[in-house]
Design a protein around this motif. Structure first.
Motif, mmCIF file in Angstrom:
data_model
loop_
_atom_site.group_PDB
_atom_site.id
_atom_site.type_symbol
_atom_site.label_atom_id
_atom_site.label_comp_id
_atom_site.label_asym_id
_atom_site.label_seq_id
_atom_site.Cartn_x
_atom_site.Cartn_y
_atom_site.Cartn_z
ATOM 1 N N LYS A 1 0.774 25.204 25.496
ATOM 2 C CA LYS A 1 -0.418 24.588 26.093
ATOM 3 C C LYS A 1 -0.836 25.412 27.307
ATOM 4 O O LYS A 1 -0.033 26.134 27.884
ATOM 5 C CB LYS A 1 -0.121 23.159 26.571
ATOM 6 N N MET B 1 7.510 21.660 27.734
ATOM 7 C CA MET B 1 6.834 22.950 27.610
ATOM 8 C C MET B 1 7.655 23.837 26.686
ATOM 9 O O MET B 1 8.860 24.001 26.882
ATOM 10 C CB MET B 1 6.711 23.605 28.990
ATOM 11 N N ASP C 1 5.813 16.087 30.060
ATOM 12 C CA ASP C 1 5.680 16.907 28.854
ATOM 13 C C ASP C 1 6.887 17.824 28.688
ATOM 14 O O ASP C 1 7.613 18.102 29.654
ATOM 15 C CB ASP C 1 4.431 17.802 28.935
ATOM 16 N N GLU D 1 -2.267 23.624 29.814
ATOM 17 C CA GLU D 1 -2.168 22.595 30.842
ATOM 18 C C GLU D 1 -1.177 21.533 30.378
ATOM 19 O O GLU D 1 -1.202 21.117 29.230
ATOM 20 C CB GLU D 1 -3.557 21.985 31.070
ATOM 21 N N TYR D 2 -0.306 21.116 31.292
ATOM 22 C CA TYR D 2 0.739 20.146 30.972
ATOM 23 C C TYR D 2 0.638 18.939 31.885
ATOM 24 O O TYR D 2 0.140 19.028 33.006
ATOM 25 C CB TYR D 2 2.129 20.768 31.159
ATOM 26 N N LYS D 3 1.161 17.807 31.395
ATOM 27 C CA LYS D 3 1.316 16.611 32.215
ATOM 28 C C LYS D 3 2.780 16.510 32.627
ATOM 29 O O LYS D 3 3.667 17.024 31.937
ATOM 30 C CB LYS D 3 0.962 15.344 31.423
#
Length: 192
Positions: free
Chosen positions: A46, A55, A53, A48-50
């Motif tokens: 991604k 990765m 999340d 952009e991550y929250k």
């Protein structure tokens, strides 16, 4: 074939003496291959991550495929992941390592959990909302024989502005119950 060191840029030659070719004569059959190196590629699943999340980092570098019959592991110390909170470097001990996705693929992956408040575990990275994650892979042998070339990829940690609102636009001193609603997706640490 004789043994010896092989370097990037070398040309390997093979000679086979066929005692009886299709015309019944002896023939020398030769072939060559050039020894090349490749520059690795870093990919993130991604941009952009929250927080919360996982990765997935993928490094593609055929030069690190040392044994075509086994799943290799990227050597320790050549991948660094940095945030404002911490910097971690890859290992080979099963904690924060990049394992080849199969025999002879040259593709290596590592999964890392992103958290703000966490207990220090081998697969967790501390991040800040709105911050940046920087992954640096130092390719030990890049294209053309270049050594120790840094390949960098970045991603952001998702952050939004929260909102707050009342259930009524106007109230009197005797209105009774007033409801306040706060909406802030950043505070959802468990997206499941």
């Amino acid at each position: 074939m004789s043994g010896g060191d092989v370097d990037v840029g070398d040309t390997l030659y093979a000679l086979y003496v066929d005692k009886y070719d299709d015309s019944g004569e002896q023939a020398d059959i030769t072939t060559t291959v050039k020894v090349l190196s490749t520059t690795g590629i870093v990919e993130l699943d991604k941009s952009e991550y929250k927080v919360g999340d996982t990765m997935t980092i993928t490094i593609t570098d055929p030069d690190l495929n040392e044994d075509p019959n086994e799943e290799d592991v990227i050597p320790a110390g050549i991948v660094e992941i940095e945030t404002a909170e911490e910097t971690i470097t890859n290992t080979e001990d099963g904690n924060f390592d990049f394992e080849e996705t199969g025999d002879d693929t040259g593709v290596f992956t590592c999964d890392i959990d992103l958290a703000i408040n966490y207990e220090d575990t081998a697969t967790t990275l501390a991040v800040d909302k709105g911050g940046t994650i920087t992954v640096t892979y130092t390719d030990p042998l890049a294209a053309g024989g270049a050594e120790d070339i840094d390949i960098v990829k970045t991603a952001k940690v998702y952050a939004t502005d929260g909102t707050v609102e009342f259930d009524k636009d106007v109230v009197s001193p005797h209105s009774g119950v007033l409801t306040v609603t706060i909406i802030d997706p950043d505070m959802n640490h468990d997206s499941s």
